[in-house]
Design a protein around this motif. Structure first.
Motif, PDB file in Angstrom:
ATOM      1  N   LEU A 177     -49.792 -63.194 109.841  1.00 52.34           N
ATOM      2  CA  LEU A 177     -51.087 -63.331 109.186  1.00 52.34           C
ATOM      3  C   LEU A 177     -52.205 -63.552 110.202  1.00 52.34           C
ATOM      4  CD1 LEU A 177     -50.630 -65.501 105.960  1.00 52.34           C
ATOM      5  CD2 LEU A 177     -51.558 -63.202 106.116  1.00 52.34           C
ATOM      6  N   LEU A 178     -51.993 -64.461 111.137  1.00 47.86           N
ATOM      7  CA  LEU A 178     -53.020 -64.762 112.137  1.00 47.86           C
ATOM      8  C   LEU A 178     -53.296 -63.556 113.032  1.00 47.86           C
ATOM      9  CD1 LEU A 178     -52.066 -68.407 113.164  1.00 47.86           C
ATOM     10  CD2 LEU A 178     -54.036 -67.674 111.826  1.00 47.86           C
ATOM     11  N   ALA A 179     -52.237 -62.875 113.442  1.00 48.68           N
ATOM     12  CA  ALA A 179     -52.415 -61.676 114.264  1.00 48.68           C
ATOM     13  C   ALA A 179     -53.167 -60.604 113.488  1.00 48.68           C
ATOM     14  CB  ALA A 179     -51.053 -61.151 114.714  1.00 48.68           C
ATOM     15  N   ALA A 180     -52.824 -60.449 112.211  1.00 47.19           N
ATOM     16  CA  ALA A 180     -53.493 -59.454 111.376  1.00 47.19           C
ATOM     17  C   ALA A 180     -54.959 -59.803 111.180  1.00 47.19           C
ATOM     18  CB  ALA A 180     -52.791 -59.353 110.022  1.00 47.19           C
ATOM     19  N   MET A 181     -55.255 -61.068 110.954  1.00 46.77           N
ATOM     20  CA  MET A 181     -56.644 -61.495 110.764  1.00 46.77           C
ATOM     21  C   MET A 181     -57.475 -61.154 111.997  1.00 46.77           C
ATOM     22  SD  MET A 181     -55.997 -65.171 108.880  1.00 46.77           S
ATOM     23  CE  MET A 181     -57.718 -65.659 108.779  1.00 46.77           C
ATOM     24  N   ARG A 201     -47.871 -51.663 114.054  1.00 42.75           N
ATOM     25  CA  ARG A 201     -47.179 -51.891 115.333  1.00 42.75           C
ATOM     26  C   ARG A 201     -47.972 -52.854 116.211  1.00 42.75           C
ATOM     27  NH1 ARG A 201     -42.981 -49.433 117.385  1.00 42.75           N
ATOM     28  NH2 ARG A 201     -43.095 -47.828 115.774  1.00 42.75           N
ATOM     29  N   GLU A 202     -49.294 -52.672 116.234  1.00 38.11           N
ATOM     30  CA  GLU A 202     -50.156 -53.585 116.995  1.00 38.11           C
ATOM     31  C   GLU A 202     -50.020 -55.019 116.489  1.00 38.11           C
ATOM     32  OE1 GLU A 202     -54.420 -52.385 118.446  1.00 38.11           O
ATOM     33  OE2 GLU A 202     -54.008 -51.345 116.552  1.00 38.11           O
ATOM     34  N   ILE A 203     -50.046 -55.150 115.177  1.00 37.76           N
ATOM     35  CA  ILE A 203     -49.971 -56.483 114.573  1.00 37.76           C
ATOM     36  C   ILE A 203     -48.642 -57.144 114.894  1.00 37.76           C
ATOM     37  CG2 ILE A 203     -49.923 -57.750 112.390  1.00 37.76           C
ATOM     38  CD1 ILE A 203     -51.787 -55.524 111.266  1.00 37.76           C
ATOM     39  N   ALA A 204     -47.560 -56.401 114.731  1.00 39.93           N
ATOM     40  CA  ALA A 204     -46.231 -56.943 115.015  1.00 39.93           C
ATOM     41  C   ALA A 204     -46.114 -57.350 116.478  1.00 39.93           C
ATOM     42  CB  ALA A 204     -45.161 -55.914 114.656  1.00 39.93           C
ATOM     43  N   LEU A 205     -46.652 -56.527 117.373  1.00 39.89           N
ATOM     44  CA  LEU A 205     -46.593 -56.833 118.805  1.00 39.89           C
ATOM     45  C   LEU A 205     -47.370 -58.110 119.109  1.00 39.89           C
ATOM     46  CD1 LEU A 205     -45.676 -55.877 121.626  1.00 39.89           C
ATOM     47  CD2 LEU A 205     -47.828 -54.617 121.797  1.00 39.89           C
ATOM     48  N   ALA A 206     -48.562 -58.249 118.527  1.00 37.88           N
ATOM     49  CA  ALA A 206     -49.384 -59.440 118.759  1.00 37.88           C
ATOM     50  C   ALA A 206     -48.732 -60.700 118.202  1.00 37.88           C
ATOM     51  CB  ALA A 206     -50.758 -59.247 118.131  1.00 37.88           C
ATOM     52  N   LYS A 220     -48.875 -52.395 104.903  1.00 36.59           N
ATOM     53  CA  LYS A 220     -50.093 -52.763 105.637  1.00 36.59           C
ATOM     54  C   LYS A 220     -51.182 -53.260 104.688  1.00 36.59           C
ATOM     55  CE  LYS A 220     -53.597 -50.569 108.594  1.00 36.59           C
ATOM     56  NZ  LYS A 220     -53.976 -49.303 109.260  1.00 36.59           N
ATOM     57  N   ALA A 221     -51.333 -52.596 103.547  1.00 38.60           N
ATOM     58  CA  ALA A 221     -52.349 -53.005 102.576  1.00 38.60           C
ATOM     59  C   ALA A 221     -52.057 -54.400 102.032  1.00 38.60           C
ATOM     60  CB  ALA A 221     -52.427 -51.994 101.436  1.00 38.60           C
ATOM     61  N   GLY A 222     -50.776 -54.697 101.807  1.00 40.48           N
ATOM     62  CA  GLY A 222     -50.390 -56.022 101.329  1.00 40.48           C
ATOM     63  C   GLY A 222     -50.679 -57.095 102.362  1.00 40.48           C
ATOM     64  N   LEU A 223     -50.455 -56.776 103.631  1.00 43.63           N
ATOM     65  CA  LEU A 223     -50.761 -57.708 104.712  1.00 43.63           C
ATOM     66  C   LEU A 223     -52.268 -57.940 104.802  1.00 43.63           C
ATOM     67  CD1 LEU A 223     -50.139 -59.414 107.188  1.00 43.63           C
ATOM     68  CD2 LEU A 223     -49.892 -57.305 108.524  1.00 43.63           C
ATOM     69  N   TYR A 224     -53.033 -56.879 104.659  1.00 48.07           N
ATOM     70  CA  TYR A 224     -54.489 -56.989 104.711  1.00 48.07           C
ATOM     71  C   TYR A 224     -55.003 -57.900 103.595  1.00 48.07           C
ATOM     72  CZ  TYR A 224     -59.394 -55.506 104.677  1.00 48.07           C
ATOM     73  OH  TYR A 224     -60.772 -55.475 104.712  1.00 48.07           O
ATOM     74  N   LYS A 225     -54.499 -57.683 102.397  1.00 50.01           N
ATOM     75  CA  LYS A 225     -54.922 -58.512 101.266  1.00 50.01           C
ATOM     76  C   LYS A 225     -54.542 -59.969 101.492  1.00 50.01           C
ATOM     77  CE  LYS A 225     -54.482 -59.091  96.270  1.00 50.01           C
ATOM     78  NZ  LYS A 225     -53.858 -58.577  95.016  1.00 50.01           N
ATOM     79  N   ALA A 278     -40.740 -56.772 109.683  1.00 59.57           N
ATOM     80  CA  ALA A 278     -41.097 -58.064 109.088  1.00 59.57           C
ATOM     81  C   ALA A 278     -42.324 -57.936 108.195  1.00 59.57           C
ATOM     82  CB  ALA A 278     -41.351 -59.094 110.182  1.00 59.57           C
ATOM     83  N   ILE A 279     -43.207 -57.011 108.517  1.00 56.80           N
ATOM     84  CA  ILE A 279     -44.397 -56.800 107.691  1.00 56.80           C
ATOM     85  C   ILE A 279     -43.986 -56.317 106.303  1.00 56.80           C
ATOM     86  CG2 ILE A 279     -46.482 -55.387 107.404  1.00 56.80           C
ATOM     87  CD1 ILE A 279     -46.813 -55.495 110.442  1.00 56.80           C
TER      88      ILE A 279
END
Length: 220
Positions: A21-25, A39-44, A59-64, A51-52
């Protein structure tokens, strides 16, 4: 032994989800939805891309989730300012406390504000949903509170006043960079934001009381 393993697994899972969540934010706030890859989010986050899917579906669910996970339910916010025994000042203090509450939570708050601003500029539908299902209910409750304390029915003038009062808090939420650039001393202290709460309530109270006086003069 089995119970300890389950607890450890659950704790690890919560930590992995929070890291994602923090990496995605951070990445969504900096780059937007379209330019950020899973891939960027998972790497960060130091996690697997799978896992996402596991925690958020896609990706849309993670964004929300990045936008809404840190927000309390609308009714919780409403309860902070809409109580029958509250004075006008108490109602206004509660209103700004819930409005700016997420900003008092540290790094996540700043990221969330930046992310919401990008969502407004590059809408993916989450903002529209929040307006319909959260902000609308809070605005309606706040309008009712103002009308009750003023002893008048809800009309367009009360709605205008509610928007005017809200705008003072919204400026803090999305205009922090401007405030820091123009008057950095107002946000320099570690707990500076809390110092704004009673002042905003005082400014809003002055607006409401002035309008009450205007109505009295008009009725005279």
């Amino acid at each position: 032994m089995v119970e300890k393993q389950i607890r450890k697994s659950r704790s690890d899972g919560e930590q992995s989800r929070e890291k994602l969540l923090l990496a995605a934010m951070k990445l969504f706030a900096e780059q937007g939805f379209a330019r950020t890859s899973t891939r960027e989010i998972a790497l960060a986050a130091g996690a697997n891309v799978s896992a996402i899917s596991y925690y958020f579906g896609d990706k849309a669910g993670l964004y929300k989730a990045a936008l809404t996970d840190f927000l309390p339910p609308p009714q919780n916010n409403i309860d902070m300012f809409d109580q029958p025994h509250f004075t006008l000042r108490q109602s206004l203090e509660g209103y700004y406390a819930q409005l700016l509450g997420p900003m008092l939570e540290g790094e996540e708050a700043e990221l969330c504000s930046r992310l919401w601003l990008r969502e407004i500029l590059e809408p993916m539908g989450v903002w529209a949903n929040e307006v319909d299902n959260g902000i609308r209910a809070e605005h309606t409750a706040f309008v009712g509170v103002l009308a009750r304390h003023m002893g008048v029915p809800v009309d367009d003038e009360i709605h205008r006043m509610a928007h005017a009062c809200a705008s003072m808090g919204v400026h803090l939420m999305i205009g922090t960079d401007v405030i820091k650039a123009l008057t950095p001393q107002l946000l320099a202290a570690p707990d500076a934001l809390r110092g704004w709460l009673p002042r905003l309530a005082g400014y809003a109270e002055a607006i409401v009381l002035a309008q009450i006086e205007t109505l009295k003069k008009g009725a005279a």
